[in-house]
Design a protein around this motif. Structure first.
Motif, PDB file in Angstrom:
ATOM      1  N   LYS A 135      47.941  33.961  42.279  1.00 45.19           N
ATOM      2  CA  LYS A 135      46.965  34.937  42.792  1.00 45.19           C
ATOM      3  C   LYS A 135      46.746  36.090  41.555  1.00 45.19           C
ATOM      4  O   LYS A 135      45.923  37.031  41.564  1.00 45.19           O
ATOM      5  CB  LYS A 135      47.856  35.841  43.928  1.00 45.19           C
ATOM      6  N   GLU A 138      43.138  36.510  40.545  1.00 43.55           N
ATOM      7  CA  GLU A 138      42.099  37.590  41.399  1.00 43.55           C
ATOM      8  C   GLU A 138      42.650  38.904  41.412  1.00 43.55           C
ATOM      9  O   GLU A 138      41.766  39.906  41.479  1.00 43.55           O
ATOM     10  CB  GLU A 138      42.526  36.556  42.951  1.00 43.55           C
ATOM     11  N   ARG A 141      41.410  40.685  38.419  1.00 45.17           N
ATOM     12  CA  ARG A 141      39.846  41.128  38.530  1.00 45.17           C
ATOM     13  C   ARG A 141      39.922  42.317  39.331  1.00 45.17           C
ATOM     14  O   ARG A 141      39.303  43.296  39.092  1.00 45.17           O
ATOM     15  CB  ARG A 141      39.138  39.711  39.133  1.00 45.17           C
ATOM     16  N   ARG A 142      40.479  42.202  40.417  1.00 50.22           N
ATOM     17  CA  ARG A 142      40.859  43.385  41.554  1.00 50.22           C
ATOM     18  C   ARG A 142      40.877  44.588  40.545  1.00 50.22           C
ATOM     19  O   ARG A 142      40.534  45.776  40.835  1.00 50.22           O
ATOM     20  CB  ARG A 142      41.511  43.230  42.291  1.00 50.22           C
ATOM     21  N   ILE A 173      43.138  27.480  39.512  1.00 50.20           N
ATOM     22  CA  ILE A 173      42.680  28.853  39.390  1.00 50.20           C
ATOM     23  C   ILE A 173      41.482  28.986  38.631  1.00 50.20           C
ATOM     24  O   ILE A 173      41.099  27.876  37.760  1.00 50.20           O
ATOM     25  CB  ILE A 173      43.937  29.678  38.425  1.00 50.20           C
ATOM     26  N   SER A 174      40.834  30.198  38.627  1.00 48.13           N
ATOM     27  CA  SER A 174      39.790  30.465  37.557  1.00 48.13           C
ATOM     28  C   SER A 174      40.019  31.661  36.926  1.00 48.13           C
ATOM     29  O   SER A 174      40.454  32.756  37.425  1.00 48.13           O
ATOM     30  CB  SER A 174      38.498  30.578  38.502  1.00 48.13           C
TER      31      SER A 174
END
Ligand code: TPP
Length: 584
Positions: A135, A138, A141-142, A173-174
């Motif tokens: 995670k 993500e 980024r958040r 993942i990215s």
């Protein structure tokens, strides 16, 4: 891929050039990864987590980029609280990474265990724990999105150490970044066209309009837009303390600073006598409104407000109009709506009236600005500083602490170079921020001279960072206002009629000796010619940090320019005459 490498790669992707922090037991894997990425991202070690946070705060204030700082679990996290609270409440985007104890240890009596996510909840926009290494992308980024969008602020990520040691399959993942969130304000918003037209109509119809520019203008880098609107419609501009530097102080329309601490009498007078006031990027909090007792002629129904945060709209007054939007974008649109035939002569008598009052104030201040006294008066110190800054001729990033620098810099500092910026942390005004802030200011822009100003109480709380400045050879100029007391508080005691003040005095530090012991070039200034010479030397010295130990008169010996204090003593705070104001 290691979790730590995911974190570091993503920080690099977001354009993070520097991470401020303090080493600890838990952040070793993070440091290992930072070390392998050296050259692409830099770690700046501070000597105290509070300082690392104030470095990040200054970096955020002096750039349009979110700042990142990190700390270890437990004590490190707790020491990080003050700057995070300041950045958040001052709308500075800062991301704190607490590298915490491993997740499997939770609830089992692990040394330094603390519910950090909950600890930071009330003082951040978002505070979450990373529960799975997959995670990480993500959540990162958040973090950037939340810190930089809407009303910018602080974000805290609690990252258990095992998340950084874990291996993650890159195929799952990215690591992409959202370009919009590499700077702030991200996703800036605009009000509706109708709202903008109504605002233009109010501005155009008014005969004694006033723009008040708050800290939000500096955050949005909207000074040029405030100036353009003011010039287009011939409207005078005041700033709040945190809006200082919106436009050069020499500008015909730049009237002065409103509020309580260091206010200009003519600026406060303007706020009372304007028939329409447009606040831009200001909460209209207790300092600006002197606890909502000022202006005496209420602002209700003669005020409009532009703010990025709809939650603060009309919070304290009955707005004629609430204009939700980013200051820069909104003002740009507003300027485009100005009627081609707008009669700028209509407001000229008002502009002239305010300029006469302003000139009268500065004339009346001359004796104080030139007074040769022992100890030196703060007014004289600021005047010498103004002259040195002008002679230096290059831009600076100035950060000031609470205590003596605040009322006197606010009132007497003259910012002429639009590239020079001035920051005072006013959400909490925590002592000990300005010295480490010079480190953040330097990394924000190495073409701006970092300058920190603080009292000796502040100095005592942050002196350890002199080593950081020397280690990194940062050409900061530090101005120590030395008076052997927590002067602001001692002044408050005097204000309440106690001449025997209680638990406020301490031994004046030997500032020059202390600085020299750290390897900082230093001078002592007791008289104005010593100060002028030291300032000249300091501005000429660019090989590392330097400090001037200025022996100044205490705030407890003469009442500083604080509206509520003068009122309490029965003086007229709007009187435009420099009085030698003793306490009773
Ligand atoms: C961390 C922190 N503790 C306490 C205060 C309350 N406080 C505000 S001003 C002040 C005195 C400041 O003393 P000093 O730095 O010596 O400056 P001076 O007022 O003497 O110029 C204090 C203690 C504060 N702002 N921050």
């Amino acid at each position: 891929m290691l979790g730590a490498d995911i974190l570091v790669e993503m920080l690099i992707g977001y354009g993070v050039e520097v991470v401020f922090g303090v080493p600890g037991d838990t952040n070793v894997p993070f440091y290992e990864s930072l070390q392998t990425h050296e050259g692409r991202i830099r770690h700046v070690m501070a000597r105290d987590e509070r300082s690392a946070g104030y470095m990040a705060d200054a970096y955020g204030r002096f750039t349009s980029k979110p700042a990142v700082f990190e700390c270890p679990s437990g004590a490190g996290a707790m020491y990080s609280l003050p700057p995070v609270a300041e950045s958040n409440a001052s709308s500075v985007p800062v991301i704190l990474l607490t590298i915490d104890i491993p997740l499997p240890g939770e609830g089992r009596g692990v040394l330094t265990e603390l519910d950090c996510a909950r600890l930071f909840e009330p003082i951040t926009k978002m505070s979450v724990q990373v529960k799975s290494p997959e995670k990480l992308p993500e959540i990162i980024r958040r973090a950037f999105r939340v810190a930089c969008s809407g009303k910018p602020g602080a974000v805290h990520l609690q990252i258990p150490e095992d998340m950084l040691k874990a291996e993650v399959d890159p195929a799952r993942i990215s690591l992409h970044v959202e370009k919009e969130c590499t700077t702030f304000p991200a996703f800036p918003t605009l009000p509706t066209p109708d709202t903008l037209e109504s605002l233009m109509a109010l501005l155009a119809a008014s005969e004694r309009p006033l723009i008040v520019s708050g800290g939000g203008v500096n955050r949005s880098c909207a000074g040029p837009q405030v100036t353009a609107l003011a010039e287009r419609l011939n409207i005078p501009v005041c700033t709040t303390m945190t809006g200082q530097g919106t436009m050069p102080d020499t500008h015909q329309l730049a009237i002065g600073v409103i509020g309580d601490n260091g206010y200009h009498p003519h600026a406060n007078w303007a706020l009372e006598h304007a028939d329409f006031v447009l606040f831009v990027g200001s909460k209209m909090g207790s300092v600006v409104t002197i606890g909502w007792t000022f202006p005496k002629i209420t602002l209700n129904k003669r005020v409009a407000q532009i703010d990025i945060d709809p939650a603060v709209m009309a919070n304290n007054y009955e707005n004629l109009l609430s204009v939700p939007g980013d200051a820069k974008l909104t003002l740009e649109q507003l300027i485009a709506l100005a009627p081609a035939d707008h009669d700028t002569t209509k407001t000229q008598p008002w502009v002239d009236e305010l300029n006469e009052l302003r000139a009268e104030f500065w004339r009346a201040s001359e004796p104080l600005l030139h007074a040769e006294t022992l100890p030196l008066r703060p007014e004289r110190v600021v005047h010498c500083f103004n002259e040195a800054l002008e002679t230096y001729g290059k831009p600076a990033h100035i950060y000031s602490d609470a205590g003596t620098p605040t009322p006197y810099m606010t009132r007497f500092l003259k910012l002429k170079d639009p590239r020079t910026r001035f920051a005072i942390p006013r959400a909490f005004g925590g002592l000990g921020s300005a010295l480490p802030a010079t480190v953040g200011a330097w990394f924000a822009n190495q073409n701006r001279r970092p300058i920190g100003m603080f009292g000796d109480g502040s100095f005592g709380m942050s002196v350890g960072e002199l080593e950081t400045l020397v280690r990194l050879q940062i050409p900061a100029i530090l101005l120590l206002f030395n008076n052997g007391t927590f002067g602001w508080i001692k002044g408050l005691h005097r204000l309440r009629g106690h001449n025997q003040c209680f638990s406020v005095d301490f031994m004046p530090p030997r500032g020059q000796d202390i600085a020299e012991a750290f390897g900082v070039k230093a001078w002592t200034a007791r008289m104005s010619e010593e100060l002028t010479a030291a300032l000249d030397d300091a501005f000429a010295f660019e090989d590392g940090p330097c400090l001037i130990d200025i022996h100044v008169e205490s705030l407890a010996d003469r009442v500083p320019p604080v509206y509520s204090w003068l009122s309490k003593l029965g003086r007229d705070p709007l009187e435009i005459e420099a009085k030698d104001t003793r306490y009773l």
